[in-house]
Design a protein around this motif. Structure first.
Motif, PDB file in Angstrom:
ATOM      1  N   ARG A  97      14.440  96.214  59.299  1.00  0.00           N
ATOM      2  CA  ARG A  97      13.915  94.865  59.033  1.00  0.00           C
ATOM      3  C   ARG A  97      15.020  93.961  58.472  1.00  0.00           C
ATOM      4  O   ARG A  97      15.173  92.804  58.883  1.00  0.00           O
ATOM      5  N   THR A 123      14.679  89.755  66.313  1.00  0.00           N
ATOM      6  CA  THR A 123      14.780  88.952  65.092  1.00  0.00           C
ATOM      7  C   THR A 123      13.725  89.393  64.083  1.00  0.00           C
ATOM      8  O   THR A 123      12.826  90.170  64.400  1.00  0.00           O
ATOM      9  N   ALA A 124      13.806  88.835  62.876  1.00  0.00           N
ATOM     10  CA  ALA A 124      12.815  89.147  61.837  1.00  0.00           C
ATOM     11  C   ALA A 124      11.407  88.782  62.297  1.00  0.00           C
ATOM     12  O   ALA A 124      10.450  89.499  62.014  1.00  0.00           O
ATOM     13  N   SER A 145      21.383  89.897  65.655  1.00  0.00           N
ATOM     14  CA  SER A 145      20.283  90.861  65.769  1.00  0.00           C
ATOM     15  C   SER A 145      20.818  92.261  66.061  1.00  0.00           C
ATOM     16  O   SER A 145      21.874  92.399  66.687  1.00  0.00           O
ATOM     17  N   CYS A 193      17.299  92.877  61.194  1.00  0.00           N
ATOM     18  CA  CYS A 193      16.670  91.841  62.017  1.00  0.00           C
ATOM     19  C   CYS A 193      16.743  90.458  61.360  1.00  0.00           C
ATOM     20  O   CYS A 193      16.606  89.445  62.049  1.00  0.00           O
ATOM     21  N   ARG A 194      16.961  90.417  60.059  1.00  0.00           N
ATOM     22  CA  ARG A 194      17.093  89.132  59.345  1.00  0.00           C
ATOM     23  C   ARG A 194      18.502  88.547  59.452  1.00  0.00           C
ATOM     24  O   ARG A 194      18.712  87.381  59.127  1.00  0.00           O
ATOM     25  N   ARG A 195      19.450  89.352  59.859  1.00  0.00           N
ATOM     26  CA  ARG A 195      20.835  88.889  59.946  1.00  0.00           C
ATOM     27  C   ARG A 195      21.014  87.919  61.106  1.00  0.00           C
ATOM     28  O   ARG A 195      20.210  87.875  62.030  1.00  0.00           O
TER      29      ARG A 195
END
Length: 194
Positions: free
Chosen positions: A56, A10-11, A64, A59-61
């Motif tokens: 990055r 993840t973010a 993952s 990872c915000r979506r």
């Protein structure tokens, strides 16, 4: 050895993703686990600054781009896992066949830190990737490992995993492919989650 925990990339965990995927030379425009995800043209166009920013953003979506393995609070491994439709090389390529129209998920990359290899990290990553895909509703998970028939696999090309590793996780060989890694044939392995 202590237990391995596998978590989505993840973010909030991007620093751990970077620990595993960033090159030793920050100016190198290396994979960052984007090669199979992007079209060749887009992949080649990204420079060393843009690659981590692209990961990055992934990872915000909601979904993952992969999973991370942790042991004793230290990140020790990475595996790319995503819907096959999100991966240009597998959804548009011709070397690995598409067997049907199911919304298959793919596991295509394993990276284990030096000092942690041959300690169960890759197997834990594969198990965690399957668990993550199942939790996201995947009906089937595929992998495309080398069929090395017990031969040693070069570390730089072993990132796709081995047939025996996938078999130990319950996958079965479903098809041959036209893809090679380290001169060895890659096979299509499937695990049906339905």
């Amino acid at each position: 050895m202590s237990a391995i925990e596998v978590l989505p990339a993840t973010a909030a965990r991007f620093v751990y993703v970077a620990t595993l995927l960033a090159p030793k030379n920050p100016g190198s425009a290396v994979c960052w686990c984007l090669t199979y995800r992007l079209s060749p043209k887009e992949n080649q166009s990204l420079d060393a600054r843009e690659r981590p920013e692209r990961v990055r953003a992934l990872c915000r979506r909601r979904t993952s781009p992969g999973v991370l393995a942790n042991r004793d609070g230290e990140v020790v491994g990475w595996s790319g896992v995503a819907p096959r439709s999100d991966l240009y090389a597998f959804s548009h390529g011709t070397k690995i066949p598409q067997l049907d129209d199911l919304p298959v998920w793919s596991v295509w990359c394993f990276k284990v830190r030096a000092g942690h290899r041959r300690t169960g990290v890759a197997a834990a990553l594969l198990e965690g990737a399957v668990k993550y895909a199942r939790g996201r509703g995947a009906p089937v998970v595929e992998g495309y490992p080398v069929d090395n028939q017990g031969r040693k696999v070069d570390l730089t090309m072993g990132y796709v995993g081995t047939r025996s590793m996938f078999e130990k996780a319950g996958f079965t060989k479903t098809a041959d492919t036209d893809a090679l890694s380290a001169g060895m044939p890659r096979v299509l392995m499937r695990l049906d989650l339905r």
